[in-house]
Design a protein around this motif. Structure first.
Motif, PDB file in Angstrom:
ATOM      1  N   LEU A  64      -6.003  -7.146  -8.247  1.00  0.00           N
ATOM      2  CA  LEU A  64      -5.576  -6.936  -6.866  1.00  0.00           C
ATOM      3  C   LEU A  64      -4.190  -7.519  -6.640  1.00  0.00           C
ATOM      4  O   LEU A  64      -3.321  -6.884  -6.032  1.00  0.00           O
ATOM      5  N   ASN A  65      -3.966  -8.716  -7.134  1.00  0.00           N
ATOM      6  CA  ASN A  65      -2.680  -9.384  -6.964  1.00  0.00           C
ATOM      7  C   ASN A  65      -1.564  -8.623  -7.679  1.00  0.00           C
ATOM      8  O   ASN A  65      -0.488  -8.381  -7.101  1.00  0.00           O
ATOM      9  N   THR A  66      -1.794  -8.244  -8.932  1.00  0.00           N
ATOM     10  CA  THR A  66      -0.740  -7.554  -9.681  1.00  0.00           C
ATOM     11  C   THR A  66      -0.479  -6.155  -9.123  1.00  0.00           C
ATOM     12  O   THR A  66       0.685  -5.715  -9.064  1.00  0.00           O
ATOM     13  N   VAL A  81       6.900   5.508 -10.571  1.00  0.00           N
ATOM     14  CA  VAL A  81       5.604   6.031 -10.977  1.00  0.00           C
ATOM     15  C   VAL A  81       4.763   4.838 -11.419  1.00  0.00           C
ATOM     16  O   VAL A  81       5.210   4.031 -12.241  1.00  0.00           O
ATOM     17  N   LEU A  82       3.549   4.715 -10.889  1.00  0.00           N
ATOM     18  CA  LEU A  82       2.663   3.604 -11.216  1.00  0.00           C
ATOM     19  C   LEU A  82       1.447   4.118 -11.976  1.00  0.00           C
ATOM     20  O   LEU A  82       0.802   5.076 -11.536  1.00  0.00           O
ATOM     21  N   ASP A  83       1.128   3.469 -13.104  1.00  0.00           N
ATOM     22  CA  ASP A  83       0.006   3.962 -13.911  1.00  0.00           C
ATOM     23  C   ASP A  83      -1.349   3.544 -13.357  1.00  0.00           C
ATOM     24  O   ASP A  83      -2.383   4.040 -13.816  1.00  0.00           O
ATOM     25  N   ARG A  84      -1.365   2.663 -12.410  1.00  0.00           N
ATOM     26  CA  ARG A  84      -2.602   2.305 -11.692  1.00  0.00           C
ATOM     27  C   ARG A  84      -2.162   1.676 -10.375  1.00  0.00           C
ATOM     28  O   ARG A  84      -1.173   0.966 -10.330  1.00  0.00           O
ATOM     29  N   SER A  85      -2.898   1.917  -9.303  1.00  0.00           N
ATOM     30  CA  SER A  85      -2.462   1.410  -8.002  1.00  0.00           C
ATOM     31  C   SER A  85      -3.571   0.637  -7.305  1.00  0.00           C
ATOM     32  O   SER A  85      -4.742   0.686  -7.692  1.00  0.00           O
ATOM     33  N   ILE A  86      -3.184  -0.015  -6.238  1.00  0.00           N
ATOM     34  CA  ILE A  86      -4.105  -0.819  -5.441  1.00  0.00           C
ATOM     35  C   ILE A  86      -5.167   0.046  -4.759  1.00  0.00           C
ATOM     36  O   ILE A  86      -6.247  -0.449  -4.410  1.00  0.00           O
ATOM     37  N   TYR A  87      -4.913   1.342  -4.609  1.00  0.00           N
ATOM     38  CA  TYR A  87      -5.777   2.183  -3.790  1.00  0.00           C
ATOM     39  C   TYR A  87      -7.165   2.413  -4.399  1.00  0.00           C
ATOM     40  O   TYR A  87      -8.120   2.648  -3.677  1.00  0.00           O
ATOM     41  N   ASP A 112     -11.710  -8.832   2.462  1.00  0.00           N
ATOM     42  CA  ASP A 112     -10.841  -9.429   3.477  1.00  0.00           C
ATOM     43  C   ASP A 112      -9.413  -9.542   2.965  1.00  0.00           C
ATOM     44  O   ASP A 112      -8.447  -9.241   3.689  1.00  0.00           O
ATOM     45  N   LEU A 113      -9.282  -9.963   1.716  1.00  0.00           N
ATOM     46  CA  LEU A 113      -7.957 -10.066   1.113  1.00  0.00           C
ATOM     47  C   LEU A 113      -7.312  -8.696   0.980  1.00  0.00           C
ATOM     48  O   LEU A 113      -6.120  -8.519   1.275  1.00  0.00           O
ATOM     49  N   LEU A 114      -8.086  -7.704   0.559  1.00  0.00           N
ATOM     50  CA  LEU A 114      -7.562  -6.342   0.445  1.00  0.00           C
ATOM     51  C   LEU A 114      -7.086  -5.819   1.787  1.00  0.00           C
ATOM     52  O   LEU A 114      -6.010  -5.202   1.890  1.00  0.00           O
ATOM     53  N   ASP A 115      -7.850  -6.052   2.847  1.00  0.00           N
ATOM     54  CA  ASP A 115      -7.447  -5.607   4.187  1.00  0.00           C
ATOM     55  C   ASP A 115      -6.119  -6.234   4.592  1.00  0.00           C
ATOM     56  O   ASP A 115      -5.241  -5.564   5.162  1.00  0.00           O
ATOM     57  N   MET A 117      -3.760  -7.273   2.634  1.00  0.00           N
ATOM     58  CA  MET A 117      -2.699  -6.676   1.816  1.00  0.00           C
ATOM     59  C   MET A 117      -2.328  -5.285   2.323  1.00  0.00           C
ATOM     60  O   MET A 117      -1.145  -4.935   2.404  1.00  0.00           O
ATOM     61  N   MET A 118      -3.319  -4.499   2.667  1.00  0.00           N
ATOM     62  CA  MET A 118      -3.045  -3.154   3.155  1.00  0.00           C
ATOM     63  C   MET A 118      -2.280  -3.194   4.484  1.00  0.00           C
ATOM     64  O   MET A 118      -1.428  -2.345   4.748  1.00  0.00           O
ATOM     65  N   GLU A 119      -2.580  -4.182   5.323  1.00  0.00           N
ATOM     66  CA  GLU A 119      -1.834  -4.340   6.564  1.00  0.00           C
ATOM     67  C   GLU A 119      -0.362  -4.639   6.289  1.00  0.00           C
ATOM     68  O   GLU A 119       0.526  -4.124   6.970  1.00  0.00           O
ATOM     69  N   GLU A 120      -0.115  -5.453   5.278  1.00  0.00           N
ATOM     70  CA  GLU A 120       1.280  -5.783   4.940  1.00  0.00           C
ATOM     71  C   GLU A 120       2.023  -4.562   4.424  1.00  0.00           C
ATOM     72  O   GLU A 120       3.207  -4.376   4.720  1.00  0.00           O
ATOM     73  N   LEU A 121       1.333  -3.710   3.671  1.00  0.00           N
ATOM     74  CA  LEU A 121       1.992  -2.491   3.193  1.00  0.00           C
ATOM     75  C   LEU A 121       2.443  -1.624   4.367  1.00  0.00           C
ATOM     76  O   LEU A 121       3.463  -0.942   4.292  1.00  0.00           O
ATOM     77  N   GLY A 122       1.691  -1.678   5.445  1.00  0.00           N
ATOM     78  CA  GLY A 122       2.050  -0.895   6.617  1.00  0.00           C
ATOM     79  C   GLY A 122       3.333  -1.341   7.285  1.00  0.00           C
ATOM     80  O   GLY A 122       3.888  -0.616   8.117  1.00  0.00           O
ATOM     81  N   SER A 123       3.825  -2.534   6.941  1.00  0.00           N
ATOM     82  CA  SER A 123       5.065  -3.034   7.533  1.00  0.00           C
ATOM     83  C   SER A 123       6.300  -2.673   6.710  1.00  0.00           C
ATOM     84  O   SER A 123       7.425  -2.943   7.122  1.00  0.00           O
ATOM     85  N   LEU A 124       6.098  -2.051   5.551  1.00  0.00           N
ATOM     86  CA  LEU A 124       7.223  -1.695   4.691  1.00  0.00           C
ATOM     87  C   LEU A 124       7.908  -0.425   5.195  1.00  0.00           C
ATOM     88  O   LEU A 124       7.301   0.383   5.894  1.00  0.00           O
ATOM     89  N   PRO A 125       9.194  -0.235   4.849  1.00  0.00           N
ATOM     90  CA  PRO A 125       9.902   0.986   5.287  1.00  0.00           C
ATOM     91  C   PRO A 125       9.192   2.265   4.848  1.00  0.00           C
ATOM     92  O   PRO A 125       9.129   3.236   5.596  1.00  0.00           O
TER      93      PRO A 125
END
Length: 219
Positions: A64-66, A81-87, A112-115, A117-125
């Motif tokens: 999850l962290n990586t 291109v990512l060979d594996r993703s958080i999704y 809880d940790l995943l949630d 992290m996903m919230e933080e992704l929503g703040s990216l451009p």
């Protein structure tokens, strides 16, 4: 068409499906940067295969962290291109929970940790990938490729209980894919296409380029 020169693409699929090989090819063909999940730096992976109940939670937190670090970097750079993703990470964690390798408190902590992290992704451009490519294939094809790449700790003859793990994971991938809603998707049938064959590789890249044109058509 706007956006065609930059794309974030993530690969998804079973262990052994060929995600790293696809990542290498796509990055080369589209002149983007490849993100690979490092096996050499992962001190927990081989221990997990030897004792899943002991190491499952630690392994999933490591992944999850990586994967969070990689998707953040990719969404900032916007040409990767990512060979594996958080999704798809939660699918592996859920399987380990159902098999009793992860406790209920550990599962709650992970989610809880995943949630967060996903919230933080929503703040990216850039909020999400442009395209997820799902490498779909039969269990027989997957097992054959796992055997061919020869990592000892992945082999079912060395650890027969792994076959049940692979079966359970494989059986759940289609439903995971059907629930994925972060980006456009493309399915590649790895039973029929083998990118070590140049004609198949060309066909795959044509499918990817066509899909990316569709993705950017309305931008």
């Amino acid at each position: 068409m706007k956006g065609m020169e930059k794309n974030v693409i993530v690969l998804a699929g079973m262990i052994g499906a060929g995600k790293s090989s696809y990542t290498e090819m796509i990055a080369r063909e589209l002149d983007s940067t490849a993100f690979y999940e490092s096996i050499q730096d992962n001190r927990i992976l081989e221990m997990f295969y030897a004792d899943q109940a002991r190491w499952a939670f630690a392994l999933q937190i490591y992944f999850l962290n990586t994967r969070f670090r990689s998707i953040k970097a990719a969404l900032r750079d916007q040409n990767n291109v990512l060979d594996r993703s958080i999704y798809e990470d939660a699918l592996f964690t859920q399987i380990n929970y159902e098999e009793g390798n992860i406790s209920a408190p550990e599962m709650d902590t992970y989610l809880d940790l995943l949630d967060n992290m996903m919230e933080e992704l929503g703040s990216l451009p850039k909020k999400s990938p442009d395209l997820l490519i799902y490498l779909r294939g039969s269990l027989d094809t997957v097992l054959k490729r796992i055997k061919q790449r020869g990592r000892p700790y992945e082999q079912i003859n060395e650890n027969p209980s792994l076959l049940e793990y692979y079966k359970r994971l494989h059986a759940r991938y289609d439903s995971w894919f059907e629930s994925y809603d972060k980006s456009a998707t493309l399915v590649i049938n790895i039973d029929e296409l083998d990118i070590t064959n140049s004609e198949d590789a060309y066909q795959v890249m044509q499918q990817i380029r066509t899909k990316l044109k569709e993705v950017h058509q309305y931008e």
